[in-house]
Each structure stands twice: as C-alpha cells, then as structure tokens.
Design a protein around this motif. Structure first.
Motif, mmCIF file in Angstrom:
data_model
loop_
_atom_site.group_PDB
_atom_site.id
_atom_site.type_symbol
_atom_site.label_atom_id
_atom_site.label_comp_id
_atom_site.label_asym_id
_atom_site.label_seq_id
_atom_site.Cartn_x
_atom_site.Cartn_y
_atom_site.Cartn_z
ATOM 1 N N ARG A 1 -9.562 11.911 0.377
ATOM 2 C CA ARG A 1 -10.723 12.776 0.485
ATOM 3 C C ARG A 1 -11.662 12.526 -0.698
ATOM 4 N NH1 ARG A 1 -9.959 16.483 4.392
ATOM 5 N NH2 ARG A 1 -11.880 17.510 3.719
ATOM 6 N N TYR A 2 -12.929 12.870 -0.509
ATOM 7 C CA TYR A 2 -13.941 12.714 -1.551
ATOM 8 C C TYR A 2 -14.992 13.792 -1.361
ATOM 9 C CZ TYR A 2 -16.081 10.266 2.390
ATOM 10 O OH TYR A 2 -16.548 9.950 3.628
ATOM 11 N N ASP A 3 -15.788 14.003 -2.378
ATOM 12 C CA ASP A 3 -16.837 15.018 -2.335
ATOM 13 C C ASP A 3 -18.053 14.449 -1.614
ATOM 14 O OD1 ASP A 3 -18.460 17.151 -2.686
ATOM 15 O OD2 ASP A 3 -18.514 17.093 -4.879
ATOM 16 N N ARG A 4 -18.447 15.084 -0.537
ATOM 17 C CA ARG A 4 -19.590 14.598 0.250
ATOM 18 C C ARG A 4 -20.918 14.761 -0.476
ATOM 19 N NH1 ARG A 4 -19.996 17.335 5.872
ATOM 20 N NH2 ARG A 4 -21.982 16.228 5.689
ATOM 21 N N LYS A 5 -20.982 15.661 -1.449
ATOM 22 C CA LYS A 5 -22.269 15.948 -2.081
ATOM 23 C C LYS A 5 -22.843 14.704 -2.759
ATOM 24 C CE LYS A 5 -21.047 20.785 -2.917
ATOM 25 N NZ LYS A 5 -20.816 21.816 -3.954
ATOM 26 N N ASP B 1 -24.113 12.337 -0.132
ATOM 27 C CA ASP B 1 -25.338 12.835 0.494
ATOM 28 C C ASP B 1 -26.561 12.584 -0.372
ATOM 29 O OD1 ASP B 1 -23.871 13.677 2.649
ATOM 30 O OD2 ASP B 1 -23.712 15.761 1.992
ATOM 31 N N ASP C 1 -13.976 9.282 -5.230
ATOM 32 C CA ASP C 1 -15.234 9.776 -5.789
ATOM 33 C C ASP C 1 -15.835 8.768 -6.763
ATOM 34 O OD1 ASP C 1 -15.473 12.225 -4.451
ATOM 35 O OD2 ASP C 1 -13.996 13.146 -5.773
ATOM 36 N N GLN D 1 -19.820 10.796 6.386
ATOM 37 C CA GLN D 1 -20.297 12.142 6.687
ATOM 38 C C GLN D 1 -19.196 13.199 6.738
ATOM 39 O OE1 GLN D 1 -22.060 12.304 10.569
ATOM 40 N NE2 GLN D 1 -20.307 11.359 11.598
ATOM 41 N N ASP D 2 -17.920 12.848 6.918
ATOM 42 C CA ASP D 2 -16.877 13.854 7.109
ATOM 43 C C ASP D 2 -16.060 14.140 5.854
ATOM 44 O OD1 ASP D 2 -15.649 11.440 7.008
ATOM 45 O OD2 ASP D 2 -14.295 11.786 8.704
ATOM 46 N N GLY D 3 -16.240 13.381 4.782
ATOM 47 C CA GLY D 3 -15.530 13.662 3.541
ATOM 48 C C GLY D 3 -14.115 13.128 3.484
ATOM 49 N N THR D 4 -13.680 12.372 4.484
ATOM 50 C CA THR D 4 -12.355 11.757 4.479
ATOM 51 C C THR D 4 -12.491 10.258 4.693
ATOM 52 O OG1 THR D 4 -12.048 12.077 6.866
ATOM 53 C CG2 THR D 4 -11.290 13.849 5.397
#
Length: 468
Positions: A213-217, A220, A366, A422-425
């Motif tokens: 997982r990672y931070d989508r912010k 984006d 990240d 886009q999904d954070g995974t």
C-alpha cells in the motif's frame, strides 16, 4: 688618644656589621642581579667570550626542538588530510555498484584526444554518464543532511536531473532543438513507465505474501502537475492544427504561446516546492523519515567539492554525447529519436531507477513513488520550461510543440500511470503493464526514423520513414 680612637672606630665597624646583616645580603643580591644582567646581555649578543657562546647553544637547542614539533604537527596534518582524501575517494568512487563503469570516463576522453571513431566516443561517454549520474544523486543527499529539508529539497530538485539539464543546455547551444525535445520527453516516459513499472514489478514479486500500500495523496499531486504540463504541450500542437496553412505567423504565435505556457509551468513548479516543503510537508514525511535513519558519511565541503567535480565531468561527457549523436546514429543504423528518447534517459535516470527498485524491494512504495513520479514532475514542470526560457534568451526558436506522435505517447503514459495509482494498492501486474507500455513505445521509435534538422526555424512537416 690615637689608640683609643682607633679601637673605638673598629668597635663601631664591628657593631655596624653585626647590626645590619640584611643590608649586606641586599648588596649581594644586587651584585648577583648585576651579574645576571651581564649574562643576559652576553646571551643577547652584546658581550663576548664564553657567555656569548654557551647560552646561544642552549637557545639553538630549544628552537630546534620547537621546529621538530612544528614539522611533526605539519606531517601529522598532511597525513590526516591524505587519509581523509583516500576515505572520501573510496566512498565516492567505490561506494556504488556502478563503479565498474567509471573506467569508461577516461577512455572517452582518450578516445576524443586521439580522434577515435565518433561512435566509440558516443558509446564510452554514454556508459560513463551512468555512474556519474548516480554519484551526483548521492552527493546531493549528503549535502541535504547539513542544509536541512528545505534547501536540501531545492538542491535535489536542481541536481537530481543534472544530466538531462546539462545535455539539454549543451544541445541548445549547438542549436539541436530536436535532441533537447526528445531527451526531455524520453526522461518523463522513462520515469513514469520504466522506473515506476520495474519498481512495482520487483516490489510485487518480492512481497507476494504482503499487500503493498502507498499514500495516494503524493501520487495525486504529481498526477495533477503532469496533467497541467500535458495541457501546456497539447495547446501549441492543437493551435497549429486548428489554423490552416503553416505560415510564419502561425509558427510565431505558437512560439509565443509556448513561452507564456513555460512561465506558467515554472510558477506551478514553484508552488509545488512550497507545497512539498512547507504547507503540506506531512504528505511527503515518509521519504524524509527514511532519510533520517541514515547519517552523512561525507563532510559538507567534501560533498560540495565532489559535486562540482562530478558536474564538470558530466559536462565534458555530455558535450561528447551531443556532438557525436548523429555519427552514432548513422553508424549503428538507429534513429536519433530512439537514441535521444530511449538511450539517453535510461542513462540519466540510472540513479532514480536503482533507488526506486531498492525501496520497492523493502516494501516502501511511498519512497519509490516519490522518486519516479517526483523526477518526472521535475522534468515536465521545471526542466522543459526552463529550456524554452533559456532558448528564448539565446535567440533560439524552441516551443512546446513535440509533434503528434511524441505528445500522444506522453498523454497516454500520464493517463496510464494515473489510472494505475488510483486505488492506493500495488501488485506485480501493475508493474508488468507499465513496463510493457514502455517497451511498446521504445519499439515504436526503434522502427521509425524522424527527419533530423539542425535549424529549428525551418518548418518541416512531421514525417516518418520505416527503417528496414
């Protein structure tokens, strides 16, 4: 009477001698002081005889001992400086797995001095740029330990893509606008598809039993800036096709639009720096926490000196690359567009590529996203508009029109990357898709050859010829 007076005078003298012993001692002290003064005068060279030689010998012995101490201190200082230099040299030159490629640097210089084949000069220079680019990234990280996150971030933004910037500026000086456009576009595609794709692929294979997982912010923010840069690239292209003809006035209007868009892109990049380092720094904390786990291995001035040396060497090799790229293209039967768009960015992004894969193996996506997406954003929003502004200052007509095929590849690469993140995974299939997209684009430019012209003022219709 005479006898009595004599006796009384003798008794008086005896009484005086017994009554005043301290005065006689004072007189003796005065005499000793006078003698010491005479000795000191002789020591100073005012006298002669034995006192003029013996004390001077004592002084010479004292000065020789002091000289030996000074010589010892100087030798110790030189030995310490030599040890520090050897330690820094070992850390800078041998501290990377790409050190085996460093011999290509002197070989490239020797090939140029002895007028070897120009393709050989190009190949050796291209190989030598790979370890130099990686070491520049390492040295900027060392300096960031001392300057703090704000200055360190700005330094990384400036020097992280130093190879691409130097090649672009040297190509502009030789009026090779096509090489500048292809190399910068190729750097964006390489970071978005090859670096990020191989990182997700390797990280997914190394962490099959764990969800990545990672931070989508962070993704984006970079995607938004890349879309803004894509808009600035699309508008000159659409502007050219919207107006019929192709007259000089349309070319001038396209050039003016490109320069205005470049200023807007630089303003947006400045806002991104403030956003990253000041107002919303918490989004990028993961990367800074990783940096805090390590300590600097070089001093500030040592790192700065090595950075200057590495930059100068990169400038020399980049000069060779720009000057021999057409000869290598003719000799190898490979188009200039493929060399500029595929080979040069792979070499320039060697540091980002290796670092992103290592962090992905450690399940730190990240940081991998920050390396790949951040470098692509730097090229798109900083290096490309800066090249347009510098060309404007130099009187060279460089715009943001990267023709239809190149701009289409850029648009599809940005869209595919944005949808992938886009999904954070993450899993290895995403990496496979991104890597295969890059391979398809590389194959496209390998089989197609773009007409190359040194004069950007000449309007040429974009055409491609298949290479057998």
């Amino acid at each position: 009477m005479h006898i009595l007076s004599y006796y009384s005078s003798q008794q008086g003298n005896n009484n005086n001698n017994t009554m005043q012993p301290s005065s006689s001692m004072e007189n003796n002290d005065l005499e000793n002081n006078n003698s010491n003064k005479e000795v000191s005068n002789n020591i100073n060279g005012s006298g002669s005889g034995i006192f003029a030689k013996t004390p001077s010998m004592v002084v010479r012995k004292k000065s020789s001992s002091e000289d030996s101490i000074i010589v010892t201190n100087n030798s110790n200082g030189r030995m310490e400086m030599l040890r520090n230099f050897v330690t820094n040299l070992r850390e800078v030159i041998l501290g990377t797995k790409l050190a085996v490629l460093f011999p290509a640097v002197p070989l490239a210089v020797a090939a140029d001095l002895y007028s070897f084949g120009r393709p050989w000069i190009f190949a050796l220079s291209l190989i030598g740029l790979a370890p130099l680019a990686e070491r520049v990234s390492f040295l900027t990280e060392q300096i960031a330990y001392y300057t703090g996150p704000t200055v360190g971030g700005l330094l990384n933004a400036t020097c992280g893509n130093a190879t691409e910037m130097i090649i672009a500026l040297l190509a502009l000086r030789k009026n090779k606008v096509d090489v500048v456009k292809f190399s910068l576009l190729g750097s964006i595609l390489s970071n978005l598809l090859l670096v990020l794709g191989s990182s997700l692929l390797c990280g997914g294979l190394a962490n099959l039993k764990r969800e990545q997982r990672y931070d989508r912010k962070q993704a984006d923010v970079n995607s938004l800036l890349l879309l803004l840069g894509l808009l600035c690239h699309l508008l000159p292209l659409l502007f050219k096709y919207a107006l019929a003809g192709g007259s000089y006035s349309i070319a001038t209007s396209t050039l003016q639009l490109s320069r205005a868009s470049s200023v807007v892109m630089l303003i947006a990049y400045l806002a991104y720096i403030v956003f990253q380092l000041k107002t919303h720094r918490v989004i990028f904390d993961a990367q800074e926490e990783e940096d805090d786990e390590e300590k600097a291995v070089l001093g500030f001035w040592s790192s700065f000196s090595w950075l200057v040396i590495m930059t100068l060497v990169i400038s020399v090799l980049s000069e060779y690359v720009v000057g021999t790229i057409e000869a290598a293209s003719d000799s190898w039967g490979i188009s200039v567009s493929f060399i500029s768009l595929i080979l040069l960015p792979i070499v320039g992004n060697a540091a980002e590529h290796a670092g992103a894969i290592i962090f992905a193996f450690k399940n730190k996506l990240d940081i991998s996203l920050g390396v790949a997406m951040g470098s692509a954003t730097q090229i798109s929003m900083f290096v490309v508009p800066l090249s347009v502004i510098v060309a404007w200052i130099m009187g060279i007509r460089m715009d943001l029109d990267f023709n239809l095929l190149d701009t289409g590849c850029l648009a599809l690469a940005i869209l595919v990357t944005a949808f992938t993140l886009q999904d954070g995974t993450s899993h290895y299939l995403k990496g496979v898709v991104l890597t295969l997209c890059y391979i398809v684009i590389a194959a496209c430019f390998f089989v197609l050859k773009t007409p190359f012209t040194d004069d950007p003022d000449i309007e040429t219709k974009t055409s491609y010829h298949a290479v057998a």
